[in-house]
Write an enzyme that holds these catalytic residues in place. Sequence first.
Site, short mmCIF file in Angstrom:
data_model
loop_
_atom_site.label_atom_id
_atom_site.label_comp_id
_atom_site.label_asym_id
_atom_site.label_seq_id
_atom_site.Cartn_x
_atom_site.Cartn_y
_atom_site.Cartn_z
N LYS A 1 -15.71 -30.56 9.91
CA LYS A 1 -17.10 -30.53 9.45
C LYS A 1 -17.79 -31.89 9.48
CE LYS A 1 -17.79 -26.14 8.08
NZ LYS A 1 -18.93 -25.32 8.51
N SER B 1 -8.16 -26.71 11.84
CA SER B 1 -9.50 -27.21 11.54
C SER B 1 -9.64 -27.95 10.22
CB SER B 1 -10.50 -26.04 11.56
OG SER B 1 -10.06 -25.03 10.64
#
Length: 334
Positions: free
Chosen positions: A57, A309
């Site tokens: 992110k 991730s």
Amino acid sequence: MSPQQPFVDLGEIEQARLAIAGTVRLTPVNLSPSLSDLIGQPVHLKLEHTQITGSFKLRGATNAVASLSEDEKRRGVAGVSTGNHGRGLAYAAKAAGVTCIICMSKLVPQAKIDGIRAQGAEVRIIGRSQDEAQEEVDRLVSEEGLTMIPPFDHRAVIAGQGTLGLEILDQIPDVATVLVPLSGGGLISGVAAALKARRPAIRVIGVSMERGAAMHECLKAGRPVPVEELATLADSLGGGIGLNNKLTFAMTRDLVDEVVLVSEAEIALAIRHIYWQERQIVEGSGAVGVAALLKGKIASAGPVVSILSGGNIDMTQHFRIISGEDVDVTREAA
């Protein structure tokens, strides 16, 4: 898709790569002998959980903050988050000298709330869903003049996440299949746009949890629809895609080849495998690609890359999972 909202393209992603260079870490790729033996093709793990804030992110948040005008920076930014976007946005805003407010639901684990506060952002806990938290963000924008930087449905955010796709192509040029954790679609939209622009034959597969897989349900319905947010080990994949979604629904629909779902037990198994076999600490949402591989849900004619991730998992929960305990977050959240 209206002419006013074209897909994020390769040029925007390449510009994002320049904008975030030196601020965002280029993360390594490891070959997994165990997973390669299992599927009969080389399987590489993209270690994005080793990013500065513990997840991908940071890429999109950094690019979005860099794109702000001086007046927008002066007024500050706000965003809704299940944890990792908030942490990335808080870090990017602090680095740029911009005030930041993150709104979150009560379903977000305390470890992720603490991580955001540690970056200097204000955290507001609102309701039991991202949609309820979004209402407070909307108020901050309309009444206090802050600029909203959403977690996925935003051009600069998508372009920033797409830099992961460029890195994968640089690191594994012959990749045939890329497994991408799927939530609101910001990561998979950007990665797929980068990969397909360079090599259209690459298969991009989204992987999500069975409980509250919002994008999956929207794709089945053919349009954005409300999806209940449920407790899951893959908590960062929770939340809806927004009924007024402008980019990620259409990009996921048109660029992604397949969506695969995994169960809570399969996610727990993947977290254990990644720790004991790969020597990595990964949160549930980052483990879903490996979960799909372990259960034989992925077939590929060539090398595979699975994006790990995020690694922002509560370490008490992680210890319980790797110790073989049956961690039922659905019961604990009740």
